[in-house]
Design an enzyme around this catalytic site. Sequence first.
Site, mmCIF file in Angstrom:
data_model
loop_
_atom_site.group_PDB
_atom_site.id
_atom_site.type_symbol
_atom_site.label_atom_id
_atom_site.label_comp_id
_atom_site.label_asym_id
_atom_site.label_seq_id
_atom_site.Cartn_x
_atom_site.Cartn_y
_atom_site.Cartn_z
ATOM 1 N N ASN A 80 -5.131 -0.538 11.737
ATOM 2 C CA ASN A 80 -5.465 -1.008 10.382
ATOM 3 C C ASN A 80 -6.896 -0.634 9.954
ATOM 4 O OD1 ASN A 80 -3.440 -4.007 10.765
ATOM 5 N ND2 ASN A 80 -2.892 -2.100 9.739
ATOM 6 N N ASP A 102 3.944 -9.018 7.779
ATOM 7 C CA ASP A 102 3.808 -7.798 6.974
ATOM 8 C C ASP A 102 4.193 -8.058 5.512
ATOM 9 O OD1 ASP A 102 3.217 -5.144 6.540
ATOM 10 O OD2 ASP A 102 5.160 -4.400 7.227
HETATM 11 C C1 IPE Z 1 1.683 -4.138 11.357
HETATM 12 O O1 IPE Z 1 1.813 -3.895 9.997
HETATM 13 C C2 IPE Z 1 0.357 -4.789 11.630
HETATM 14 C C3 IPE Z 1 0.220 -6.151 11.131
HETATM 15 C C4 IPE Z 1 1.137 -6.861 10.524
HETATM 16 C C5 IPE Z 1 -1.071 -6.754 11.363
HETATM 17 P P1 IPE Z 1 1.404 -2.500 9.349
HETATM 18 O O2 IPE Z 1 1.665 -2.648 7.888
HETATM 19 O O3 IPE Z 1 0.036 -2.124 9.754
HETATM 20 O O4 IPE Z 1 2.437 -1.501 10.024
HETATM 21 P P2 IPE Z 1 3.070 -0.159 9.493
HETATM 22 O O5 IPE Z 1 1.914 0.724 9.070
HETATM 23 O O6 IPE Z 1 3.948 -0.506 8.350
HETATM 24 O O7 IPE Z 1 3.849 0.376 10.649
HETATM 25 C C1 IPE Z 2 0.140 -7.073 6.504
HETATM 26 O O1 IPE Z 2 0.401 -6.701 5.201
HETATM 27 C C2 IPE Z 2 -1.310 -7.407 6.733
HETATM 28 C C3 IPE Z 2 -2.052 -6.433 7.549
HETATM 29 C C4 IPE Z 2 -1.529 -5.413 8.156
HETATM 30 C C5 IPE Z 2 -3.482 -6.649 7.703
HETATM 31 P P1 IPE Z 2 0.164 -5.219 4.690
HETATM 32 O O2 IPE Z 2 -1.223 -5.097 4.182
HETATM 33 O O3 IPE Z 2 0.559 -4.239 5.718
HETATM 34 O O4 IPE Z 2 1.182 -5.166 3.463
HETATM 35 P P2 IPE Z 2 2.108 -3.946 3.028
HETATM 36 O O5 IPE Z 2 2.909 -3.551 4.233
HETATM 37 O O6 IPE Z 2 1.185 -2.855 2.577
HETATM 38 O O7 IPE Z 2 2.945 -4.494 1.930
HETATM 39 MG MG MG Z 3 2.303 -3.327 6.168
#
Ligand code: IPE
Ligand code: IPE
Ligand code: MG
Length: 237
Positions: A60, A12
Amino acid sequence: MNVPKHIAIIMDGNGRWAKKRFLPRIAGHIKGAEVLRKTVRFSGELGLEYLTLYAFSEDNWKRPEEEVQGLITILRNFLAENTKEMVQNNVRVNIFGHIEDWPKDIQEALRKICDMSRSNTGIVLNVALNYGGRTEIVDAVKKIAGQVKDGLISVEDINERIVSDAMYTAGIPDPDLLIRTSGEMRISDFLLWQISYTEIFVTKTFWPDFSKKDMLEAIEDYNKRERRFGGILSSGK
Ligand code: IPE
Ligand code: IPE
Ligand code: MG
């Protein structure tokens, strides 16, 4: 240092990494894919047996179309550029999640990397792509209900072993350690069944900055933990 058998990572923080640098979110995802590649390599070198990475959750898809399209392009390029190398490096790849929702060419590339690496004996890399933990449980329930309906097992036979065998992780030990990058203290629908006694390590490091040093820090911390599984230690503690 005792390297756990199975580490799972919620990768993340790509978006925040990019924001901090006044870059578009997609720049964080591009760097994130590169870090994923390096992580697989050093995890194999460390002697890890199983690495499970959360790359894209079924939630996502809710992100803006531009970001989703960018992620699809990154996935497509990643597979084109890395399939051969991963197979040659003895990595065995599994995909957890509903692959039928990806574009056709990506579905094919995903099947190809799994098929080509099937007999590899090195690190097992599980990539959660369009994955949901509750969906995985629903899928398992349907599978078991089907087995009962077909007379293969009876309701009384259903136990933890049968449920485990119906999960995407059938035959894979539960993660010993779950790492989440970028500081968030939540599970976000990842491996709900499998993490019942998994040790959790949250690092503030954003995924695109994650390095072998962060991994070693997590493993060192894991080594200090006392895993009790609900019991008490033989020392009586
Ligand atoms: C979890 O991260 C999913 C992945 C790392 C692929 P998200 O960024 O989607 O989760 P939330 O929305 O912060 O819970
Ligand atoms: C994780 O990084 C990647 C995916 C969930 C695809 P994020 O895109 O969730 O990054 P933040 O949480 O917005 O910083
Ligand atoms: Mg995230």
